[in-house]
Design an enzyme around this catalytic site. Structure first.
Site, PDB file in Angstrom:
ATOM      1  NE  ARG A   1     109.812  58.641  60.672  1.00 36.21           N
ATOM      2  CZ  ARG A   1     109.458  57.482  61.222  1.00 36.21           C
ATOM      3  NH1 ARG A   1     110.385  56.645  61.678  1.00 36.21           N
ATOM      4  NH2 ARG A   1     108.188  57.157  61.344  1.00 36.21           N
TER       5      ARG A   1
ATOM      6  CE  LYS B   1     100.245  57.837  53.925  1.00 32.37           C
ATOM      7  NZ  LYS B   1     100.544  57.132  55.172  1.00 32.37           N
TER       8      LYS B   1
END
Length: 450
Positions: free
Chosen positions: A304, A230
């Site tokens: 996820r 990120k």
């Protein structure tokens, strides 16, 4: 020697433009008018006692059509330390007390602790419910606000085990390479690059004869994004990436404290998405507990993956209801903003009851569809499924559709894609880590299983 009790001061709640009917003396009404107070939302006005002292406060509720159920939290956020009672137009006494208590929350682990305003319980308020939901929210907030240097996987595990012990839950920890032995390969893959091993916490509570409710919470203690690292501005808040786990723990506290008639199981995969020579990579194909092979499109979509293994494990127990919470996608925030998390569900009736319960207590959710037409966006040429979509559209929906594959089609399931952060203070929610969906789901479960 005990500390002497401070004077109990009234906080008189007044709706906008209702000053004339407010239960104030003529002198206080004139004082309020002279100071421009007309019941504006969140406005707090000190009232003099005529001798140079403080008689109490007037507090503005604002207009009824725009009023939060937790508006009294704005008073608590502004009041100095002391003892108070609510007077005037307080509405539901339980919600008025809950709003005040939630608004008085402070995260002071790293600063000198300041005394908080205390509230005398209003007549007719359900004190046990106020205490229960305040404790649930405070538990979630404290965990989310704690930075990752003090709440890595080891510390989060310790907090969860302590939580279980104090509330009569049984607990089991599957850690490190034992995850591979017990067929939880995606949890292992996501967390193996960290100096602190990945793990799964498995808690149980309640009568085995009661309906089985399983809660699953994303416990990523910090998310660098992995090899798809990120940028700095996106990484700054990633201590909150275990916000799903924190809210699930708060919900579990409320369920157990209320004694709901359920057999409760709580599954929390705990990892740090770090970077090292053992990081999983874009383009890798991972095995999963469900037996599906998963192509990795981006290592920054790690939540996820750990949820998928945990949901598959949850499903094997044939639960009556599975609920997961996760700080899963930025797409959810683009679509609905910080205050309104999306809810996905297979069964529309219960989902609607969750939304209605949340709206009644200022814990809003919005139902988005598990739209089957977008399922092809997760296609892979070399594996059963890619864990991210091929384009930039419908990111929160496709994340939910990915998770949908890991549960039997007949299992009743709710998925909440929460933010778990208040970028600006609002009624009952100070700035920082926050509870989301907790009261909404609890309210619906209480109606269904109470």
């Amino acid at each position: 020697m005990s500390k002497p009790l401070s004077k109990l001061l009234p906080v008189t709640c007044i709706a906008e433009n209702e000053l004339a009917a407010a239960p104030l003396s003529d002198a206080h009404r004139a004082w309020a008018s002279a100071n421009g107070f007309s019941g504006q939302s969140g406005k707090l006005l000190a009232l003099p006692d005529g001798e140079g002292g403080l008689a109490g406060y007037a507090f503005g509720l604002g207009a009824a059509q725009n009023r939060s159920a937790l508006v009294t939290g704005l008073a608590a956020a502004a009041l100095p330390a002391g003892r108070y009672r609510l007077e005037g137009e307080i509405g539901d006494p339980t919600l008025a007390a809950l709003g005040f208590r939630l608004g008085a929350y402070r995260f002071d682990r790293y600063t000198k602790a300041k005394e908080r305003p205390e509230l005398e319980l209003p007549e007719g308020a359900d004190g046990a419910e106020v205490e229960r939901l305040t404790a649930a929210a405070s538990l979630a907030r404290d965990l989310i606000n704690t930075p990752a240097n003090d709440l890595g996987p080891d510390a989060l595990e310790a907090a969860i085990v302590k939580f279980a012990s104090e509330r009569g839950f049984t607990s089991r920890v599957i850690k490190g390479d034992a995850l591979l032995d017990e067929n939880l390969p995606m949890i292992h893959a996501v967390g193996r690059a960290s100096a602190q091993a990945p793990r799964l916490l498995d808690l149980s509570w309640g009568d085995p004869a009661h309906p089985k409710v399983t809660l699953v919470g994303k416990g990523v203690t910090f998310d660098t994004g992995g090899l798809n690292i990120k940028p700095g501005n996106s990484m700054a808040l990633m201590k909150k990436d275990m916000g799903g786990a924190a809210n699930i723990l708060g919900l579990a506290h409320a369920i157990a404290d209320a004694g709901l008639k359920v057999r409760l199981r709580v599954l929390i995969p705990v990892v740090e998405n770090a970077i090292s020579g053992s990081s999983f990579r874009p383009g890798d194909v991972l095995a999963s507990r469900k037996g599906l092979t998963v192509e990795i499109g981006n290592t920054d979509a790690e939540g996820r993956l750990i949820l998928a293994d945990a949901l598959a494990l949850a499903d094997e127990d044939k639960p009556d209801l599975v609920i997961d919470m996760a700080t899963l996608t930025g797409a959810a925030r683009v679509a609905l903003g910080a205050e309104l998390p999306p809810l996905y569900a297979r069964e529309a009736g219960f989902a609607q009851s969750v939304v209605e319960a949340g709206m009644a207590v200022d814990d809003p959710l919005w139902i988005l569809p598990l739209w089957p037409g977008y399922d092809t966006m997760l296609s892979s040429k070399i594996a059963d499924v890619n864990h991210i979509s091929t384009g930039g559209m419908a990111g929160s929906i496709t994340a939910a559709l990915f998770l949908n594959r890991f549960l039997d089609p007949e299992t009743e399931w709710l998925h909440l894609d929460i933010f778990a952060w208040a970028p600006e203070a609002r009624p009952g929610r100070p700035f920082g880590g926050t509870d989301q969906g907790l009261r909404a789901v609890y309210g619906a479960l209480k109606t269904r299983f109470g």
